[in-house]
Design an enzyme around this catalytic site. Structure first.
Site, PDB file in Angstrom:
ATOM      1  N   GLY A  16       0.858  -1.157  -0.022  1.00 42.51           N
ATOM      2  CA  GLY A  16      -0.044  -0.004   0.050  1.00 42.51           C
ATOM      3  C   GLY A  16       0.850   1.113  -0.011  1.00 42.51           C
ATOM      4  O   GLY A  16       1.739   1.331  -0.737  1.00 42.51           O
ATOM      5  N   CYS A  17       0.464   2.137   0.899  1.00 43.10           N
ATOM      6  CA  CYS A  17       1.188   3.341   0.824  1.00 43.10           C
ATOM      7  C   CYS A  17       2.688   3.495   1.488  1.00 43.10           C
ATOM      8  O   CYS A  17       3.414   4.426   1.012  1.00 43.10           O
ATOM      9  CB  CYS A  17       0.303   4.357   1.751  1.00 43.10           C
ATOM     10  SG  CYS A  17      -1.419   4.713   1.158  1.00 43.10           S
ATOM     11  N   ALA A  18       2.917   2.198   2.080  1.00 50.88           N
ATOM     12  CA  ALA A  18       4.291   2.028   2.487  1.00 50.88           C
ATOM     13  C   ALA A  18       5.110   1.702   1.634  1.00 50.88           C
ATOM     14  O   ALA A  18       6.498   2.012   1.765  1.00 50.88           O
ATOM     15  CB  ALA A  18       4.062   1.180   3.834  1.00 50.88           C
ATOM     16  N   ALA A  19       4.674   1.242   0.473  1.00 45.32           N
ATOM     17  CA  ALA A  19       5.556   0.992  -0.800  1.00 45.32           C
ATOM     18  C   ALA A  19       6.399   1.777  -1.217  1.00 45.32           C
ATOM     19  O   ALA A  19       7.624   1.553  -1.759  1.00 45.32           O
ATOM     20  CB  ALA A  19       4.877   0.365  -1.732  1.00 45.32           C
TER      21      ALA A  19
END
Length: 376
Positions: free
Chosen positions: A137-140
């Site tokens: 998700g956004c952590a990628a």
């Protein structure tokens, strides 16, 4: 040490303002009990404008998961090459100089990954390593920077291309009426971003010298941000406890900096995932810094919304383009947050270009290497 160079970022041509979002939400979810709360939450996101890969009328019409994934494939192939070419130019490299491509996205699914198409169509070598990341998700965005750092430390003469393609609007679910879904309808936007990490850097190009990275997962929070995969595609699920995650993560960031001999509350620049306004406000509070140190992240949130894994790359682009370049040796932090709840964190120092970035720069010449090339 590996150097992360200036990212390239593009957003689609279709836009929707905060006012338009609220009006569409009132019409699409009229009479639903959660609507008043959702409208207040959307107003508090600070998102003034978002960009969409399709006109809003098409976005609101769900043609089915198969067709949406087809749109994702078509639009990603249409929009990624221009961004990649600019990112390569920012690092004074060509496609043949790239040894690995890290492709991150959580808004569409392709197999083989888009990396295979990029190699076949853009002149990358056939022995280029491929590392698609689809479920962070956004952590990628932070994870991609960290894995590029790791790769270049293991292979010091290598260069890694990072590509983020997030078409969040293709995950809109018209019939979903839970608070998490309604909030996401007013928070997320679409964007494509790319950046290069050079294993040894090059004279005359600004960048961040990557020095240390780390990952951390908050225990027993894997259900707080998730997708439910149904016949209609990806259904975003958001727990109300997510905005409070900076309290347990701030000490992790402090420990990472302290282990490097730095004070997390006294750095020269911060590139932080703009998941929402409370994320940024709480992190400022728990790190003991003024909220304005996150101005690049605030800029992304206000102008583009939460663009998932592309946020850290866009915030970094804004740091590069801010008037008054940082001096060499300035210390900074990069952090992305996403499902897990996962934090991907990095520390680095600024390497200044002696000439302004907008001016013509000397082209760095790659070290000659033996490789299979495109005729493997």
């Amino acid at each position: 040490m590996p150097i992360l160079h200036k990212p390239s970022v593009r957003v689609p041509e279709y836009t929707i303002t905060m006012e338009e979002t609220l009006e569409f939400a009132r019409k699409a979810h009229e009479g639903k009990p959660q609507l008043p709360l959702a409208l207040r939450l959307i107003e508090n996101t600070g998102v003034q404008k978002r960009h969409l890969v399709q006109p809003i009328e098409k976005t609101l019409n769900h043609p089915g998961f198969e067709e949406r994934n087809h749109i994702y494939e078509t639009e990603s192939k249409k929009r990624c090459p221009e961004v990649i070419e600019e990112a390569l130019a920012n690092a004074c490299l060509t496609a043949e100089d790239i040894d690995a491509i890290i492709y991150v996205s959580c808004t569409g699914f392709l197999m083989p990954s888009l990396t295979a198409w990029l190699i076949n169509t853009m002149g990358f070598r056939y022995d280029t390593r491929q590392l698609p990341i689809a479920q962070l998700g956004c952590a990628a965005g932070g994870a991609a920077i960290n894995r590029a750092h790791d790769f270049c430390m293991a292979h010091p003469d290598s260069n890694v291309l990072i590509v983020s393609c997030e078409l969040c609007s293709l995950c809109y679910q018209p019939d979903a009426d839970d608070i998490g879904s309604l909030l996401s309808d007013g928070l997320f936007g679409d964007a494509v971003a790319a950046a290069v990490v050079r294993g040894r850097g090059a004279p005359g190009i600004s960048g961040i010298q990557l020095e240390r990275n780390a990952s951390y997962l908050i225990p027993n929070t894997e259900e707080w941000i998730s997708y439910a995969v149904r016949d209609t595609g990806f259904h975003f699920q958001l727990d109300r406890r997510v905005p409070g995650t900076m309290e347990p993560l701030a000490p992790v960031l402090r420990d990472l900096a302290a282990g490097h001999g730095w004070d997390a509350g006294a750095l020269d620049f911060y590139i932080i995932h703009a998941g929402g306004p409370r994320i940024l406000d709480d992190l400022a509070k728990y790190l003991g810094v003024d909220r304005t140190v996150f101005r690049h992240s605030w800029g992304t949130l206000s102008e583009y919304g939460n663009i998932a894994s592309a946020v850290v790359l866009d915030a970094l682009r804004r740091r590069f383009e801010e008037p008054g370049e940082l001096p060499s040796g300035a210390t900074g932090m990069i952090a992305g947050f996403g499902p897990g709840i996962t934090a991907e964190m990095a520390l680095g120092t600024w390497v200044a270009d002696p000439a302004p970035y907008a001016q013509e720069r000397p082209v760095a010449v790659p070290v000659p290497r033996q490789y299979a090339g495109r005729n493997a």
